[in-house]
Motif scaffolding. Sequence first.
Motif, PDB file in Angstrom:
ATOM      1  N   PHE A 359      -7.632 -11.991 -10.100  1.00 42.85           N
ATOM      2  CA  PHE A 359      -7.035 -12.825  -9.059  1.00 42.85           C
ATOM      3  C   PHE A 359      -7.066 -14.296  -9.434  1.00 42.85           C
ATOM      4  N   LEU A 360      -7.877 -14.658 -10.437  1.00 43.34           N
ATOM      5  CA  LEU A 360      -7.890 -16.019 -10.972  1.00 43.34           C
ATOM      6  C   LEU A 360      -7.171 -16.103 -12.316  1.00 43.34           C
ATOM      7  N   THR A 361      -7.428 -15.110 -13.195  1.00 39.05           N
ATOM      8  CA  THR A 361      -6.857 -15.187 -14.548  1.00 39.05           C
ATOM      9  C   THR A 361      -5.332 -15.121 -14.528  1.00 39.05           C
ATOM     10  N   LYS A 362      -4.767 -14.284 -13.654  1.00 35.86           N
ATOM     11  CA  LYS A 362      -3.302 -14.174 -13.606  1.00 35.86           C
ATOM     12  C   LYS A 362      -2.637 -15.486 -13.196  1.00 35.86           C
ATOM     13  N   PRO A 363      -3.036 -16.088 -12.074  1.00 34.47           N
ATOM     14  CA  PRO A 363      -2.395 -17.364 -11.725  1.00 34.47           C
ATOM     15  C   PRO A 363      -2.725 -18.490 -12.692  1.00 34.47           C
ATOM     16  N   ILE A 364      -3.951 -18.506 -13.225  1.00 34.65           N
ATOM     17  CA  ILE A 364      -4.298 -19.544 -14.205  1.00 34.65           C
ATOM     18  C   ILE A 364      -3.381 -19.454 -15.416  1.00 34.65           C
ATOM     19  N   PHE A 365      -3.176 -18.233 -15.916  1.00 32.51           N
ATOM     20  CA  PHE A 365      -2.300 -18.107 -17.077  1.00 32.51           C
ATOM     21  C   PHE A 365      -0.858 -18.433 -16.729  1.00 32.51           C
ATOM     22  N   ALA A 366      -0.389 -17.988 -15.556  1.00 29.13           N
ATOM     23  CA  ALA A 366       0.996 -18.259 -15.174  1.00 29.13           C
ATOM     24  C   ALA A 366       1.258 -19.765 -15.125  1.00 29.13           C
ATOM     25  N   ILE A 367       0.321 -20.515 -14.563  1.00 30.08           N
ATOM     26  CA  ILE A 367       0.470 -21.975 -14.505  1.00 30.08           C
ATOM     27  C   ILE A 367       0.396 -22.568 -15.901  1.00 30.08           C
ATOM     28  N   LEU A 368      -0.549 -22.073 -16.713  1.00 29.52           N
ATOM     29  CA  LEU A 368      -0.696 -22.575 -18.079  1.00 29.52           C
ATOM     30  C   LEU A 368       0.568 -22.314 -18.890  1.00 29.52           C
ATOM     31  N   HIS A 369       1.146 -21.145 -18.711  1.00 31.26           N
ATOM     32  CA  HIS A 369       2.376 -20.790 -19.426  1.00 31.26           C
ATOM     33  C   HIS A 369       3.527 -21.699 -18.985  1.00 31.26           C
ATOM     34  N   TRP A 370       3.626 -21.952 -17.684  1.00 32.97           N
ATOM     35  CA  TRP A 370       4.674 -22.837 -17.184  1.00 32.97           C
ATOM     36  C   TRP A 370       4.497 -24.255 -17.709  1.00 32.97           C
ATOM     37  N   LEU A 371       3.266 -24.737 -17.702  1.00 32.80           N
ATOM     38  CA  LEU A 371       2.999 -26.083 -18.210  1.00 32.80           C
ATOM     39  C   LEU A 371       3.335 -26.185 -19.696  1.00 32.80           C
ATOM     40  N   ASN A 372       3.007 -25.142 -20.442  1.00 33.45           N
ATOM     41  CA  ASN A 372       3.317 -25.162 -21.871  1.00 33.45           C
ATOM     42  C   ASN A 372       4.823 -25.202 -22.106  1.00 33.45           C
ATOM     43  N   GLY A 373       5.575 -24.476 -21.273  1.00 34.06           N
ATOM     44  CA  GLY A 373       7.025 -24.529 -21.385  1.00 34.06           C
ATOM     45  C   GLY A 373       7.568 -25.916 -21.087  1.00 34.06           C
ATOM     46  N   PHE A 374       6.887 -26.651 -20.204  1.00 35.11           N
ATOM     47  CA  PHE A 374       7.324 -27.996 -19.829  1.00 35.11           C
ATOM     48  C   PHE A 374       6.838 -29.046 -20.823  1.00 35.11           C
ATOM     49  N   LEU A 375       5.566 -28.935 -21.238  1.00 32.48           N
ATOM     50  CA  LEU A 375       4.973 -29.950 -22.112  1.00 32.48           C
ATOM     51  C   LEU A 375       5.113 -29.617 -23.596  1.00 32.48           C
ATOM     52  N   GLY A 376       5.261 -28.333 -23.896  1.00 32.11           N
ATOM     53  CA  GLY A 376       5.420 -27.935 -25.296  1.00 32.11           C
ATOM     54  C   GLY A 376       4.146 -27.955 -26.099  1.00 32.11           C
ATOM     55  N   ASN A 377       2.977 -27.989 -25.444  1.00 38.46           N
ATOM     56  CA  ASN A 377       1.705 -28.040 -26.161  1.00 38.46           C
ATOM     57  C   ASN A 377       0.624 -27.454 -25.266  1.00 38.46           C
ATOM     58  N   MET A 378      -0.071 -26.435 -25.769  1.00 38.29           N
ATOM     59  CA  MET A 378      -1.086 -25.764 -24.967  1.00 38.29           C
ATOM     60  C   MET A 378      -2.304 -26.651 -24.706  1.00 38.29           C
ATOM     61  N   GLY A 379      -2.629 -27.539 -25.628  1.00 43.50           N
ATOM     62  CA  GLY A 379      -3.774 -28.420 -25.422  1.00 43.50           C
ATOM     63  C   GLY A 379      -3.560 -29.357 -24.247  1.00 43.50           C
ATOM     64  N   TRP A 380      -2.406 -30.021 -24.223  1.00 51.20           N
ATOM     65  CA  TRP A 380      -2.094 -30.895 -23.091  1.00 51.20           C
ATOM     66  C   TRP A 380      -1.914 -30.082 -21.817  1.00 51.20           C
ATOM     67  N   SER A 381      -1.464 -28.853 -21.950  1.00 53.58           N
ATOM     68  CA  SER A 381      -1.320 -27.992 -20.776  1.00 53.58           C
ATOM     69  C   SER A 381      -2.675 -27.674 -20.174  1.00 53.58           C
ATOM     70  N   ILE A 382      -3.686 -27.442 -21.019  1.00 54.60           N
ATOM     71  CA  ILE A 382      -5.045 -27.177 -20.528  1.00 54.60           C
ATOM     72  C   ILE A 382      -5.584 -28.399 -19.784  1.00 54.60           C
ATOM     73  N   ILE A 383      -5.343 -29.590 -20.341  1.00 52.73           N
ATOM     74  CA  ILE A 383      -5.812 -30.819 -19.688  1.00 52.73           C
ATOM     75  C   ILE A 383      -5.102 -31.002 -18.344  1.00 52.73           C
ATOM     76  N   THR A 384      -3.784 -30.749 -18.319  1.00 56.34           N
ATOM     77  CA  THR A 384      -3.036 -30.870 -17.068  1.00 56.34           C
ATOM     78  C   THR A 384      -3.503 -29.833 -16.053  1.00 56.34           C
ATOM     79  N   LEU A 385      -3.778 -28.619 -16.516  1.00 52.42           N
ATOM     80  CA  LEU A 385      -4.303 -27.581 -15.622  1.00 52.42           C
ATOM     81  C   LEU A 385      -5.640 -28.010 -15.031  1.00 52.42           C
ATOM     82  N   THR A 386      -6.480 -28.650 -15.841  1.00 52.75           N
ATOM     83  CA  THR A 386      -7.770 -29.139 -15.349  1.00 52.75           C
ATOM     84  C   THR A 386      -7.569 -30.157 -14.235  1.00 52.75           C
ATOM     85  N   LEU A 387      -6.600 -31.056 -14.424  1.00 51.21           N
ATOM     86  CA  LEU A 387      -6.282 -32.029 -13.380  1.00 51.21           C
ATOM     87  C   LEU A 387      -5.842 -31.336 -12.091  1.00 51.21           C
TER      88      LEU A 387
END
Length: 606
Positions: A359-387
């Motif tokens: 119930f946490l891993t699915k939405p966390i990954f979905a958001i991370l995947h969306w952010l990566n599609g927008f930012l083009g970098n998983m590292g910055w996506s992780i930082i944005t997800l943290t924010l």
Amino acid sequence: MDDQNKNLILATALSFLVILGWFLLFPPEQQAQDPSEPEIQSAETSEAVRAPDGSAAETSGTAGGATPVADAPRIAIDTPSLEGSISLVGGRIDTLELKTYRETLDPDSPPVRLLSPAGGDDPYYAMFGWAPGGSLDFADVPGADTEWQVVQENADSDPVLTPASPVTLTWENADGLVFRRQISIDEDYMFRVTQEVDNTSGETIRLAPYGVVVREGEPQTTGFFILHEGVVRMSDGELQEVDYDDMPELEADDRWGPSADVTSVAENGWVGFTDKYWMTTLIPEPGQSFTSVVQYVAARDVYQTEARLPTMDVAAGETAATTTLMFAGAKEWETIRHYQNDTGIAGFVDSIDWGMFFFLTKPIFAILHWLNGFLGNMGWSIITLTLMIKAILFPLAYKSYVSMAKMKELQPEMEKIKERSGDDRMKLQQEMMALYKKEKVNPASGCLPLLLQIPIFFSLYKVIFVTIELRHAPWIGWIRDLSAPDPTSVLNLFGLLPYAAPSPESFLAILSLGVLPILLGVSMWLQQKLNPAPQDPTQAMVFAWMPWVFMFMLGRFASGLVLYWIANNTITFSQQYLIMRSQGYKPDVFGNIRRSFSRKKKAEKE
């Protein structure tokens, strides 16, 4: 000891114990092939099939002088995602490589191999066929050593299976049964196998179509307890996972023999083998009933899954056909979700091991995947997800830090209560609770944000560890794989000295801290300095060691997780500093740092 320090120590110690227990009790294992273990020699399928009338037989061997699988003629497979071949002996799909994935970060490293033929290293392949029933026996239907013929439309070129060009195989028995098998494939990882039989024998026949995925010998796995590798299947909405080492212990089945788990599926399901990032799965068409079989054949040390479709009665002069899908490829979330949503494969996204915190891993990954599609970098996506996570938790954090600031303001009054109460613990607790109630302060609220970080921490670690989207995903500079530890090392001055860092298997690896783990320790240490060190020597010692213990503990964790923890600490420091200042309490960070060093010098002199 004041209550604020009690809460902070409690929360920090709990986090420490959970992560330390996880890290020490269940470290990732690097399993290697035992050189003394004999190599599996096999040139046949170990397919164990059951006839529709309940009789049992096992097809095996390259009997009758049949062509060995390794030397058999083949049909090439060539798609944007896959490359391999189909053996005309048995019609096996048994050679498959993933074009877009390499074994290592080196672009010249070989592509990931998924399927391998019998008789070679780590045999792993798929077969389709018909189980005989009634008056038929196994010689009347195509089997493991049947030599199929290719139906060629263009005799001037060799047939190749591509998304635009399916291939058709044919075989005819001596009694007038004509079997055809059409194999098609899409641009990703889905095969479509349509089996057809023309009954020109003059009498009704009885037989059952099936697909089987075979692995000879126990496969090498990651061996980490948080990851499932083995059988994964869905049966009418119920997900089941079976580890390889549990398959020999399966209970006996009356029809299928020892070590078999047989489930009847009414409408929707699938069954196959999953590795960390790859999967081979049989999928009867949605709405199709079938028998899902998980089996271990001890005589040949074979692990197999089978999808057996219902028995068919085919009258003389009639034709019967059935279609089974097979997924063979990378467990890409977007691709698998497409098959689930657009093709109707129920619960297919759950083939990814989301774990107990799904119930946490699915939405966390979905958001991370969306952010990566927008930012083009998983590292910055992780930082944005943290924010984003910190923004969601901000109301609780605000309440917590306001409470901490008020606790600081109440410190003089709390000292007076302690002096008045003396050794009367009951009176002390009563007056403290009255003070908290009067000032509307909750001493327990200080640890809640940290406690909430524990399931988020575990969930993000799960996402980084199991999802292929994080595999070989770069961030900046030296961080080229966020699913792997920081490759730099303090032992060679981060690459300045002319020798390599210790290997991950070395005992020195835990001392081989990279840049990110060191930044993690510093960020935790600075966060501590928002408050003066406790007066109690034991508390002070715990606080002094905690950041550096975490630094070594998490040093060999995935870079993506360490990056998240650094970002989280940095944001937490900023939030706490600004909120406490807004409540009239001004954290003296630099003063606390100076006093911590002064205390150390004083202790050394004494």
